[in-house]
Motif scaffolding. Sequence first.
Motif, PDB file in Angstrom:
ATOM      1  N   VAL A   5       1.874  -9.445  -1.267  1.00 36.21           N
ATOM      2  CA  VAL A   5       2.264  -8.050  -1.145  1.00 36.21           C
ATOM      3  C   VAL A   5       1.369  -7.207  -2.030  1.00 36.21           C
ATOM      4  O   VAL A   5       1.497  -7.231  -3.260  1.00 36.21           O
ATOM      5  CB  VAL A   5       3.741  -7.837  -1.505  1.00 36.21           C
ATOM      6  N   GLU A   6       0.476  -6.463  -1.401  1.00 38.91           N
ATOM      7  CA  GLU A   6      -0.449  -5.598  -2.109  1.00 38.91           C
ATOM      8  C   GLU A   6       0.156  -4.207  -2.284  1.00 38.91           C
ATOM      9  O   GLU A   6       0.884  -3.728  -1.407  1.00 38.91           O
ATOM     10  CB  GLU A   6      -1.770  -5.481  -1.347  1.00 38.91           C
ATOM     11  N   SER A   7      -0.171  -3.569  -3.380  1.00 43.09           N
ATOM     12  CA  SER A   7       0.303  -2.220  -3.641  1.00 43.09           C
ATOM     13  C   SER A   7      -0.680  -1.505  -4.557  1.00 43.09           C
ATOM     14  O   SER A   7      -1.572  -2.124  -5.137  1.00 43.09           O
ATOM     15  CB  SER A   7       1.702  -2.236  -4.264  1.00 43.09           C
ATOM     16  N   GLY A   8      -0.499  -0.216  -4.684  1.00 43.71           N
ATOM     17  CA  GLY A   8      -1.288   0.571  -5.618  1.00 43.71           C
ATOM     18  C   GLY A   8      -2.378   1.408  -4.999  1.00 43.71           C
ATOM     19  O   GLY A   8      -3.033   2.182  -5.711  1.00 43.71           O
ATOM     20  N   CYS A  22      -1.164  -7.276  -6.639  1.00 51.91           N
ATOM     21  CA  CYS A  22      -0.822  -8.223  -5.583  1.00 51.91           C
ATOM     22  C   CYS A  22       0.235  -9.164  -6.125  1.00 51.91           C
ATOM     23  O   CYS A  22      -0.043  -9.953  -7.037  1.00 51.91           O
ATOM     24  CB  CYS A  22      -2.061  -9.001  -5.137  1.00 51.91           C
ATOM     25  N   THR A 116      -3.378  -2.869   1.216  1.00 52.76           N
ATOM     26  CA  THR A 116      -3.078  -1.535   0.732  1.00 52.76           C
ATOM     27  C   THR A 116      -4.302  -0.652   0.943  1.00 52.76           C
ATOM     28  O   THR A 116      -5.429  -1.058   0.673  1.00 52.76           O
ATOM     29  CB  THR A 116      -2.642  -1.570  -0.751  1.00 52.76           C
TER      30      THR A 116
END
Length: 122
Positions: A5-8, A22, A116
């Motif tokens: 799960v990627e974010s930012g 991640c 992301t």
Amino acid sequence: QVQLVESGGGLVQAGGSLRLSCAVSGTIFSDDAMAWYRQAPGKQREAVAVITTGGNPTNYADSVKGRFTIARDNAKNTVYLQMNSLKPDDTAVYYCNGVIIGKVALFPVYSWGKGTQVTVSS
């Protein structure tokens, strides 16, 4: 089984910075070398940074060397990508994955997450 799960990501002006995260679950995170990849529109997915299980050494694509830094926190099952001095050419969807480090290439191990989006405006 493994979740990535990627974010930012987000929209940033040229010269700005972003820090991607991640989160990894479903595997023994500390056993895997990890890499960040990106895919720009109309281009193949390319590896931009890789970090070994212990955090050293790290390696970077020439296009991001000196601007991006990969790091990991094994206690949090998380790998990070600090991106500084961003350029419009950095615009892409960024993905993480566990990798096997070959002689001249990286081999992603798990199914890809959603990534992301990073958009750098000029």
